[in-house]
Design an enzyme around this catalytic site. Sequence first.
Site, PDB file in Angstrom:
ATOM      1  N   ASP A  63      32.507  41.135  39.507  1.00 20.49           N
ATOM      2  CA  ASP A  63      33.202  40.055  40.213  1.00 20.49           C
ATOM      3  C   ASP A  63      33.391  38.876  39.259  1.00 20.49           C
ATOM      4  OD1 ASP A  63      34.341  38.317  41.939  1.00 20.49           O
ATOM      5  OD2 ASP A  63      32.649  38.231  43.341  1.00 20.49           O
ATOM      6  N   LYS A  65      36.128  37.130  39.086  1.00 19.86           N
ATOM      7  CA  LYS A  65      37.070  36.179  39.706  1.00 19.86           C
ATOM      8  C   LYS A  65      37.983  35.590  38.636  1.00 19.86           C
ATOM      9  CE  LYS A  65      35.463  35.660  44.153  1.00 19.86           C
ATOM     10  NZ  LYS A  65      34.018  35.792  44.087  1.00 19.86           N
ATOM     11  N   GLY A 174      31.391  37.724  53.509  1.00 24.02           N
ATOM     12  CA  GLY A 174      31.239  36.705  54.550  1.00 24.02           C
ATOM     13  C   GLY A 174      30.337  37.168  55.680  1.00 24.02           C
ATOM     14  N   GLY A 196      25.632  40.133  50.613  1.00 24.00           N
ATOM     15  CA  GLY A 196      24.664  39.687  49.610  1.00 24.00           C
ATOM     16  C   GLY A 196      23.327  39.350  50.236  1.00 24.00           C
TER      17      GLY A 196
END
Length: 226
Positions: A63, A65, A174, A196
């Site tokens: 990740d 990003k 989320g 997570g």
Amino acid sequence: MGSNPMGLIVALDSPDRGFEDLVEELCGIVDGFKLGLPLLVGRGPVYTAALRSRCHEGVWIADLKLADIGHVMKLTTSLVVDYVDAVIAHGFIGVRGALGELKEFLERRGKKLVVVASMSHPGAEEVYDKALPLILDAMEKLGPWGVVAPATRPHVIESIRERLGPRVAIMSPGVGAQGAEPGAALCAGADYEIVGRLIVSSPDPRSAALAIRDAQGRRLASCRRG
Ligand code: BMP
């Protein structure tokens, strides 16, 4: 996509703890692991590559990003590309000279591109959601393997699925710490929920992951009945 209606990917973010035991415990129970930037930068590629070597099942995602010109994104990606299956980049940077080059770079190496279409935090409504039609135009042209969309706003997932069709993998963070319930994103059309803290901060991550899988199954059964 949709081959695995109950996908669960674990986000490994903290650089301050060892994830070796957790990865071995969850290998085969979850559908993959997402390596976050704090872990990748804090621990470095030797550590994260060794982590991957502890579990060859599932999809392993860096990740990063990414949000840069193609040239720089390829340099960054080359630091992790040998030991992950997929890399995440932001969607707002566009295709020409950026996401298009990155996709080609990854595909030549047999790896996948995942693009952020919107995010799970409240501020994503200020910019990301407003730009969603433009980002989805770009995604239609680009054809990434996957997109990231917020479990916290299932209507965004629904509109992405409707627009991009069944082939793209939708991955939704989320769940848990940010408020979305397990299974809600899957009901809206996501393929994977990214979790997570609800797992990694649990005293018993294996039981936490199995409980999330159960909750996903129950939620999916009820939304499909309804
Ligand atoms: P947690 O379940 O602990 O909230 O972690 C969520 C994970 O998903 C983190 O790794 C975060 O970087 C990632 N994520 C997110 O929370 N929202 C997004 O919109 C995109 C993400 O990648």
